[in-house]
Design a protein around this motif. Structure first.
Motif, mmCIF file in Angstrom:
data_model
loop_
_atom_site.group_PDB
_atom_site.id
_atom_site.type_symbol
_atom_site.label_atom_id
_atom_site.label_comp_id
_atom_site.label_asym_id
_atom_site.label_seq_id
_atom_site.Cartn_x
_atom_site.Cartn_y
_atom_site.Cartn_z
ATOM 1 N N GLY A 47 19.953 -11.046 -91.749
ATOM 2 C CA GLY A 47 20.444 -12.031 -90.793
ATOM 3 C C GLY A 47 20.257 -13.460 -91.264
ATOM 4 N N TRP A 48 21.244 -14.280 -91.019
ATOM 5 C CA TRP A 48 21.189 -15.702 -91.365
ATOM 6 C C TRP A 48 21.522 -16.511 -90.121
ATOM 7 N N TYR A 49 20.791 -17.606 -89.914
ATOM 8 C CA TYR A 49 21.210 -18.584 -88.916
ATOM 9 C C TYR A 49 22.382 -19.338 -89.527
ATOM 10 N N ASP A 50 23.451 -19.469 -88.785
ATOM 11 C CA ASP A 50 24.645 -20.189 -89.236
ATOM 12 C C ASP A 50 25.187 -20.915 -88.018
ATOM 13 N N GLN A 51 24.556 -22.009 -87.677
ATOM 14 C CA GLN A 51 24.863 -22.699 -86.435
ATOM 15 C C GLN A 51 25.725 -23.935 -86.682
ATOM 16 N N GLN A 52 26.494 -24.288 -85.694
ATOM 17 C CA GLN A 52 27.365 -25.449 -85.825
ATOM 18 C C GLN A 52 26.666 -26.774 -85.534
ATOM 19 N N PRO A 53 25.716 -26.837 -84.634
ATOM 20 C CA PRO A 53 25.054 -28.142 -84.540
ATOM 21 C C PRO A 53 24.166 -28.369 -85.758
ATOM 22 N N ALA A 54 23.999 -29.628 -86.101
ATOM 23 C CA ALA A 54 22.996 -29.987 -87.111
ATOM 24 C C ALA A 54 21.625 -29.763 -86.483
ATOM 25 N N GLU A 55 20.618 -29.573 -87.336
ATOM 26 C CA GLU A 55 19.258 -29.351 -86.835
ATOM 27 C C GLU A 55 18.279 -30.152 -87.686
ATOM 28 N N TRP A 56 17.376 -30.827 -87.009
ATOM 29 C CA TRP A 56 16.208 -31.417 -87.665
ATOM 30 C C TRP A 56 15.020 -30.695 -87.065
ATOM 31 N N VAL A 57 14.165 -30.166 -87.928
ATOM 32 C CA VAL A 57 13.031 -29.383 -87.445
ATOM 33 C C VAL A 57 11.755 -29.866 -88.128
#
Length: 119
Positions: A47-57
């Motif tokens: 599984g991979w996270y493939d999200q459309q919003p940008a993320e700063w963590v």
């Protein structure tokens, strides 16, 4: 302080031993902030996270490893380490600490016009 609230990210941490906990702290039409508490969890190996919003963590406590698709090895994060994940950048959590809570603060936004200073 009208309309202001004070809270502590480490107060009343949920028990994440059985599953990762996502708590939404703030939301607006263009921004979402979550506290994530992990305790030994990882992404599924396929599984991979493939999200459309940008993320700063930012990792606040514990430790973890994040792997980006196409990279030969992951990035180990310790408290204070932070990273910017552009929209559509496939990544996964390889591991989080099994003996203690790993606490993250994740900020999601549209990613337009980003200037990231990793200093």
């Amino acid at each position: 302080m009208p309309d202001a609230s004070l809270a502590n990210l480490f107060a009343a941490l949920p028990d994440a031993k059985n599953s990762e906990i996502f708590d939404e702290i703030l939301r607006s039409p263009c921004l979402r902030i979550e506290r994530i508490v992990s305790h030994g969890q990882s992404s599924p190996t396929t599984g991979w996270y493939d999200q459309q919003p940008a993320e700063w963590v930012i990792l606040l406590s514990g430790s973890a490893e994040i792997l980006f698709e196409g990279e030969p090895k992951g990035h180990v994060l310790k408290p204070g380490d932070h990273l910017y994940i552009p929209p559509g950048c496939r990544h996964r959590v390889v591991w989080t600490e099994k003996d203690t809570d790993t606490v993250w603060l994740a900020v999601f936004f549209d990613g337009r016009g980003v200037h990231y200073n990793a200093a």
